[in-house]
Scaffold this motif. Structure first.
Motif, PDB file in Angstrom:
ATOM      1  N   ILE A 187      48.498  40.947  28.521  1.00  0.00           N
ATOM      2  CA  ILE A 187      48.042  42.188  29.146  1.00  0.00           C
ATOM      3  C   ILE A 187      48.411  42.209  30.623  1.00  0.00           C
ATOM      4  CG2 ILE A 187      46.045  43.616  29.715  1.00  0.00           C
ATOM      5  CD1 ILE A 187      46.642  43.627  26.762  1.00  0.00           C
ATOM      6  N   GLY A 188      48.138  41.120  31.316  1.00  0.00           N
ATOM      7  CA  GLY A 188      48.453  41.072  32.734  1.00  0.00           C
ATOM      8  C   GLY A 188      49.941  41.207  33.017  1.00  0.00           C
ATOM      9  N   GLN A 189      50.767  40.564  32.179  1.00  0.00           N
ATOM     10  CA  GLN A 189      52.219  40.703  32.359  1.00  0.00           C
ATOM     11  C   GLN A 189      52.628  42.168  32.253  1.00  0.00           C
ATOM     12  OE1 GLN A 189      54.403  38.222  33.076  1.00  0.00           O
ATOM     13  NE2 GLN A 189      53.048  36.469  32.773  1.00  0.00           N
ATOM     14  N   LEU A 190      52.113  42.851  31.233  1.00  0.00           N
ATOM     15  CA  LEU A 190      52.498  44.245  31.032  1.00  0.00           C
ATOM     16  C   LEU A 190      51.888  45.160  32.081  1.00  0.00           C
ATOM     17  CD1 LEU A 190      52.422  44.427  27.137  1.00  0.00           C
ATOM     18  CD2 LEU A 190      54.434  44.461  28.618  1.00  0.00           C
ATOM     19  N   CYS A 191      50.689  44.843  32.566  1.00  0.00           N
ATOM     20  CA  CYS A 191      50.124  45.613  33.672  1.00  0.00           C
ATOM     21  C   CYS A 191      51.061  45.563  34.884  1.00  0.00           C
ATOM     22  CB  CYS A 191      48.756  45.067  34.057  1.00  0.00           C
ATOM     23  SG  CYS A 191      47.410  45.483  32.936  1.00  0.00           S
ATOM     24  N   CYS A 192      51.538  44.371  35.197  1.00  0.00           N
ATOM     25  CA  CYS A 192      52.449  44.224  36.335  1.00  0.00           C
ATOM     26  C   CYS A 192      53.731  45.020  36.118  1.00  0.00           C
ATOM     27  CB  CYS A 192      52.780  42.756  36.557  1.00  0.00           C
ATOM     28  SG  CYS A 192      51.433  41.759  37.230  1.00  0.00           S
ATOM     29  N   ARG A 193      54.288  44.942  34.917  1.00  0.00           N
ATOM     30  CA  ARG A 193      55.548  45.641  34.641  1.00  0.00           C
ATOM     31  C   ARG A 193      55.359  47.153  34.672  1.00  0.00           C
ATOM     32  NH1 ARG A 193      57.662  41.875  29.543  1.00  0.00           N
ATOM     33  NH2 ARG A 193      57.176  39.862  30.535  1.00  0.00           N
TER      34      ARG A 193
END
Length: 393
Positions: free
Chosen positions: A190-196
């Motif tokens: 989730i955090g990776q995709l939030c950043c992207r």
């Protein structure tokens, strides 16, 4: 059919279970081709065990091919390729008509006081068999399943079931101003995709974690990072990067099992070890989450900023510093993702050959369903660089 079943704390097994069948005119049966393990599944694996029953089928991030549909299902038919949202909603009630699908009034689990049921997610959310299986019954199939095109690999669409809409909503709820900054605590999927997503929308994301592989993945995508293991205070470091002010917004993508919360961790372990008749009520009335990350989020956000919670919390007695929130004038927004609300935003991005959100660069492991118990252990212990695991029945 084969399915991954919960058998006890930190014990999951692939077993033979009865094939699902149509039970209502609004049902469908889907043959699963890919299904992912979510960080929320680990809560069932270890923390929310008082709400589990041996034999429960896990999993809420599935996609596959329609096998059968009930008489009231018209927008999909056998042979169609579909992604199944993790929450079950009718699409037409008062809540659904306003896009709040996770609060569907037709399907709310009223005996537990919770919102719309979730696939494979304990009695708290309806005890609906999940999608880490060869087949899955899909209630409210007249609305829920999302038809996707033939051709591209499953991974291009699989994350529409949960992690992409959850991350998109987290960024929406963060209310980042134009060209503003957002700190993302936790660089799991989730955090990776939030950043992207934040970067794609023109914001400045700063990812915070302490797991080297997660930090490396974020950096590979051009994300600015803070290694929490190398600083005394991530919030202090974030202020250094933002003119001493803190980021405009913060996203908590960790939730109830944060590192650095020994009291909360002990309370969770005690409750999860008790018999369900004792541990369940204890969690419902006196549950305490591990709040170290939430407190860091409150510290890192600038005054008059916004905190968006996408990490799952389950405590009923969490000590929250209300003075800090009030004095800083912080807005807080949270909740389960209203999956279908965000599909029109996301579908063009996952269909783009340039892969702007990096859906082909998220899964670290692709394993057969038979290896699911091993996969859970890898994921829970963060071994073998595991960040996102996809299972194939």
């Amino acid at each position: 059919m084969k399915a991954l079943t919960w058998q006890g704390p930190r014990q999951v097994e692939v077993r033979d279970v009865p094939d699902p069948r149509l039970e209502e005119p609004t049902d469908a049966v889907v043959r699963i081709t890919s299904t992912a393990i979510c960080g929320s599944d680990l809560h069932l694996y270890e923390v929310l065990t008082p709400f589990m029953t041996p034999g429960d089928v896990l999993g809420h991030e599935p996609m596959g091919v329609v096998e059968e549909v009930g008489s009231a299902v018209e927008h999909i038919r056998p042979g169609d390729r579909v992604v199944v949202p993790f929450n079950i909603s009718c699409g037409h009630c008062w809540m659904c008509s306003r896009g709040w699908y996770a609060q569907c009034e037709t399907t709310q689990v009223r005996d537990q006081g919770t919102g719309a049921p979730l696939f494979g997610y304990s009695e708290l959310y309806g005890s609906v068999p999940g999608g880490q299986a060869e087949l899955m019954r899909v209630p409210q199939a007249q609305f829920g399943p999302i038809k996707v095109p033939e051709g591209p690999p499953d991974v291009q669409f699989l994350y529409l079931s949960d992690v992409l809409p959850t991350a998109w909503q987290a960024v929406e709820y963060a209310d980042v101003p134009p060209e503003g900054s957002v700190a993302v605590f936790g660089l799991g999927p989730i955090g990776q995709l939030c950043c992207r997503i934040a970067a794609h929308r023109g914001f400045r994301p700063i990812g915070v974690d302490l797991v080297p592989e997660r930090l490396d993945m974020a950096r590979r995508r051009g994300i600015e990072t803070v290694d929490a293991s190398e600083v005394d205070s991530p919030a202090d470091r974030i202020r250094e990067l933002t003119d001493g002010r803190g980021t405009d917004s913060v996203i908590d993508a960790v939730g109830m099992e944060a590192h650095g919360s020994p009291v909360g961790e002990l309370a969770q372990k005690i409750a999860s070890a008790l018999p369900s008749g004792i541990g369940g009520p204890m969690m419902e009335k006196a549950g305490v989450d591990r709040l170290a990350v939430l407190h860091q989020c409150m510290d890192a956000v600038r005054r008059a900023g916004t905190i968006s919670l996408s990490g799952v919390y389950g405590g009923m007695a969490d000590p929250v510093p209300m003075l800090t929130l009030f004095d800083k004038g912080v807005a807080v927004k949270m909740g389960q993702a209203h999956v279908k609300r965000w599909i029109d935003d996301l579908m063009p991005l996952v269909g783009d050959e340039s892969d702007p959100l990096g859906v082909h660069d998220l899964a670290t492991h692709d394993l057969p369903l038979e290896e699911a118990p091993h996969a859970y252990e890898l994921f829970q212990k963060k071994q073998d660089d595991a960040i996102k695991i996809v299972l194939e029945p």
